[in-house]
Write a protein that holds these residues in place. Structure first.
Motif, PDB file in Angstrom:
ATOM      1  N   LYS A  96      13.013 -10.376   3.331  1.00  0.00           N
ATOM      2  CA  LYS A  96      13.154 -11.366   4.396  1.00  0.00           C
ATOM      3  C   LYS A  96      11.773 -11.667   4.960  1.00  0.00           C
ATOM      4  O   LYS A  96      10.817 -11.800   4.222  1.00  0.00           O
ATOM      5  N   CYS A  97      11.655 -11.752   6.283  1.00  0.00           N
ATOM      6  CA  CYS A  97      10.345 -11.986   6.912  1.00  0.00           C
ATOM      7  C   CYS A  97       9.840 -10.707   7.561  1.00  0.00           C
ATOM      8  O   CYS A  97       9.215 -10.730   8.612  1.00  0.00           O
ATOM      9  N   ARG A  98      10.110  -9.591   6.927  1.00  0.00           N
ATOM     10  CA  ARG A  98       9.723  -8.307   7.500  1.00  0.00           C
ATOM     11  C   ARG A  98       8.320  -7.911   7.082  1.00  0.00           C
ATOM     12  O   ARG A  98       7.848  -8.247   6.007  1.00  0.00           O
ATOM     13  N   PHE A  99       7.709  -7.159   7.961  1.00  0.00           N
ATOM     14  CA  PHE A  99       6.377  -6.624   7.706  1.00  0.00           C
ATOM     15  C   PHE A  99       6.536  -5.213   7.178  1.00  0.00           C
ATOM     16  O   PHE A  99       7.392  -4.481   7.660  1.00  0.00           O
ATOM     17  N   PRO A 100       5.779  -4.761   6.248  1.00  0.00           N
ATOM     18  CA  PRO A 100       4.734  -5.470   5.515  1.00  0.00           C
ATOM     19  C   PRO A 100       5.300  -6.121   4.252  1.00  0.00           C
ATOM     20  O   PRO A 100       6.378  -5.763   3.789  1.00  0.00           O
ATOM     21  N   VAL A 101       4.551  -7.052   3.716  1.00  0.00           N
ATOM     22  CA  VAL A 101       4.905  -7.613   2.420  1.00  0.00           C
ATOM     23  C   VAL A 101       4.459  -6.616   1.352  1.00  0.00           C
ATOM     24  O   VAL A 101       3.617  -5.755   1.591  1.00  0.00           O
ATOM     25  N   LEU A 102       5.024  -6.728   0.182  1.00  0.00           N
ATOM     26  CA  LEU A 102       4.681  -5.842  -0.925  1.00  0.00           C
ATOM     27  C   LEU A 102       3.618  -6.512  -1.787  1.00  0.00           C
ATOM     28  O   LEU A 102       3.796  -7.641  -2.238  1.00  0.00           O
ATOM     29  N   ALA A 103       2.530  -5.842  -1.977  1.00  0.00           N
ATOM     30  CA  ALA A 103       1.493  -6.329  -2.882  1.00  0.00           C
ATOM     31  C   ALA A 103       0.783  -5.105  -3.442  1.00  0.00           C
ATOM     32  O   ALA A 103       0.276  -4.276  -2.684  1.00  0.00           O
ATOM     33  N   LYS A 104       0.832  -4.962  -4.749  1.00  0.00           N
ATOM     34  CA  LYS A 104       0.124  -3.844  -5.369  1.00  0.00           C
ATOM     35  C   LYS A 104      -0.348  -4.227  -6.755  1.00  0.00           C
ATOM     36  O   LYS A 104       0.161  -5.171  -7.366  1.00  0.00           O
ATOM     37  N   ARG A 105      -1.332  -3.471  -7.195  1.00  0.00           N
ATOM     38  CA  ARG A 105      -1.960  -3.768  -8.478  1.00  0.00           C
ATOM     39  C   ARG A 105      -2.340  -2.458  -9.152  1.00  0.00           C
ATOM     40  O   ARG A 105      -2.870  -1.541  -8.509  1.00  0.00           O
ATOM     41  N   TYR A 106      -2.063  -2.384 -10.444  1.00  0.00           N
ATOM     42  CA  TYR A 106      -2.517  -1.269 -11.267  1.00  0.00           C
ATOM     43  C   TYR A 106      -3.398  -1.842 -12.375  1.00  0.00           C
ATOM     44  O   TYR A 106      -3.025  -2.830 -13.009  1.00  0.00           O
ATOM     45  N   VAL A 107      -4.536  -1.216 -12.595  1.00  0.00           N
ATOM     46  CA  VAL A 107      -5.422  -1.601 -13.691  1.00  0.00           C
ATOM     47  C   VAL A 107      -5.615  -0.355 -14.548  1.00  0.00           C
ATOM     48  O   VAL A 107      -6.019   0.692 -14.047  1.00  0.00           O
ATOM     49  N   VAL A 108      -5.293  -0.505 -15.838  1.00  0.00           N
ATOM     50  CA  VAL A 108      -5.436   0.596 -16.788  1.00  0.00           C
ATOM     51  C   VAL A 108      -6.537   0.212 -17.760  1.00  0.00           C
ATOM     52  O   VAL A 108      -6.447  -0.817 -18.428  1.00  0.00           O
ATOM     53  N   ARG A 109      -7.592   1.044 -17.817  1.00  0.00           N
ATOM     54  CA  ARG A 109      -8.707   0.767 -18.722  1.00  0.00           C
ATOM     55  C   ARG A 109      -9.547   2.030 -18.899  1.00  0.00           C
ATOM     56  O   ARG A 109      -9.618   2.862 -17.996  1.00  0.00           O
ATOM     57  N   ASP A 110     -10.177   2.141 -20.033  1.00  0.00           N
ATOM     58  CA  ASP A 110     -11.101   3.251 -20.306  1.00  0.00           C
ATOM     59  C   ASP A 110     -10.514   4.605 -19.931  1.00  0.00           C
ATOM     60  O   ASP A 110     -11.160   5.420 -19.271  1.00  0.00           O
ATOM     61  N   ASP A 111      -9.268   4.856 -20.331  1.00  0.00           N
ATOM     62  CA  ASP A 111      -8.570   6.119 -20.022  1.00  0.00           C
ATOM     63  C   ASP A 111      -8.455   6.392 -18.529  1.00  0.00           C
ATOM     64  O   ASP A 111      -8.320   7.536 -18.105  1.00  0.00           O
ATOM     65  N   ALA A 112      -8.526   5.352 -17.696  1.00  0.00           N
ATOM     66  CA  ALA A 112      -8.407   5.508 -16.247  1.00  0.00           C
ATOM     67  C   ALA A 112      -7.314   4.584 -15.713  1.00  0.00           C
ATOM     68  O   ALA A 112      -7.015   3.550 -16.306  1.00  0.00           O
ATOM     69  N   VAL A 113      -6.719   4.986 -14.586  1.00  0.00           N
ATOM     70  CA  VAL A 113      -5.709   4.175 -13.910  1.00  0.00           C
ATOM     71  C   VAL A 113      -6.188   3.937 -12.485  1.00  0.00           C
ATOM     72  O   VAL A 113      -6.455   4.879 -11.743  1.00  0.00           O
ATOM     73  N   LEU A 114      -6.311   2.667 -12.111  1.00  0.00           N
ATOM     74  CA  LEU A 114      -6.746   2.277 -10.774  1.00  0.00           C
ATOM     75  C   LEU A 114      -5.568   1.643 -10.039  1.00  0.00           C
ATOM     76  O   LEU A 114      -4.753   0.941 -10.648  1.00  0.00           O
ATOM     77  N   HIS A 115      -5.492   1.858  -8.720  1.00  0.00           N
ATOM     78  CA  HIS A 115      -4.396   1.318  -7.918  1.00  0.00           C
ATOM     79  C   HIS A 115      -4.962   0.656  -6.670  1.00  0.00           C
ATOM     80  O   HIS A 115      -5.918   1.168  -6.075  1.00  0.00           O
ATOM     81  N   ALA A 116      -4.375  -0.458  -6.295  1.00  0.00           N
ATOM     82  CA  ALA A 116      -4.766  -1.143  -5.066  1.00  0.00           C
ATOM     83  C   ALA A 116      -3.517  -1.688  -4.386  1.00  0.00           C
ATOM     84  O   ALA A 116      -2.543  -2.050  -5.046  1.00  0.00           O
ATOM     85  N   ASP A 117      -3.537  -1.711  -3.064  1.00  0.00           N
ATOM     86  CA  ASP A 117      -2.471  -2.341  -2.294  1.00  0.00           C
ATOM     87  C   ASP A 117      -3.080  -2.910  -1.016  1.00  0.00           C
ATOM     88  O   ASP A 117      -4.302  -3.033  -0.915  1.00  0.00           O
ATOM     89  N   LEU A 118      -2.257  -3.232  -0.048  1.00  0.00           N
ATOM     90  CA  LEU A 118      -2.763  -3.857   1.178  1.00  0.00           C
ATOM     91  C   LEU A 118      -3.005  -2.848   2.305  1.00  0.00           C
ATOM     92  O   LEU A 118      -3.171  -3.238   3.450  1.00  0.00           O
ATOM     93  N   SER A 119      -3.075  -1.572   1.986  1.00  0.00           N
ATOM     94  CA  SER A 119      -3.101  -0.557   3.039  1.00  0.00           C
ATOM     95  C   SER A 119      -4.466  -0.282   3.654  1.00  0.00           C
ATOM     96  O   SER A 119      -4.540   0.310   4.712  1.00  0.00           O
ATOM     97  N   SER A 120      -5.547  -0.678   3.023  1.00  0.00           N
ATOM     98  CA  SER A 120      -6.858  -0.315   3.580  1.00  0.00           C
ATOM     99  C   SER A 120      -7.743  -1.543   3.759  1.00  0.00           C
ATOM    100  O   SER A 120      -8.499  -1.904   2.877  1.00  0.00           O
ATOM    101  N   PRO A 121      -7.696  -2.164   4.945  1.00  0.00           N
ATOM    102  CA  PRO A 121      -8.543  -3.335   5.183  1.00  0.00           C
ATOM    103  C   PRO A 121     -10.019  -2.949   5.290  1.00  0.00           C
ATOM    104  O   PRO A 121     -10.341  -1.862   5.754  1.00  0.00           O
TER     105      PRO A 121
END
Length: 126
Positions: A96-121
């Motif tokens: 609905k119009c609830r906070f927070p919205v969901l936004a996340k990203r995973y990047v897999v490369r060079d045997d590593a997994v990176l994660h990002a979301d909206l939690s750390s401005p």
């Protein structure tokens, strides 16, 4: 009851052993998300759901009791990517119009997994 509305998509990434990656993906549950490994070995993930991975039970249903194992799946997948390949998985959604919205990203490369979301401005520089 509020329902999460989300969409997930990924770039394509070439894997070193397409059959091993198919078997890996089949041993996990992705909710209503789709995944495909083409004959050329390109893996993609997409669909209208949050990117959360669960282990699969013998009947093929998700093992919710075991909890979310997204990071474990991605770490194992990282070992199958061809050198120089990158799999970028992004999810955006809302309830609905609830906070927070969901936004996340995973990047897999060079045997590593990176994660990002909206939690750390971060501050904006001048």
């Amino acid at each position: 009851m509020a329902t999460l509305q989300a969409a997930t998509t990924s770039t394509g990434a070439i894997v070193s052993d397409p059959q091993a990656v198919r078997e890996l993906c089949e041993s996990y549950c992705f909710g209503t998300l789709n995944w495909e490994v083409t004959d050329d070995g390109e893996l993609t993930i997409w669909g209208y759901d949050d990117f959360e991975v669960y282990e699969a039970r013998e009947n093929g249903l998700p093992d919710y009791d075991g909890g979310i194992v997204t990071h474990e799946f991605l770490r194992e997948l990282a070992t199958h990517l061809e050198a120089g390949e990158e799999l970028d998985i992004q999810t955006a959604g809302f309830t609905k119009c609830r906070f927070p919205v969901l936004a996340k990203r995973y990047v897999v490369r060079d045997d590593a997994v990176l994660h990002a979301d909206l939690s750390s401005p971060e501050p904006i520089g001048e």
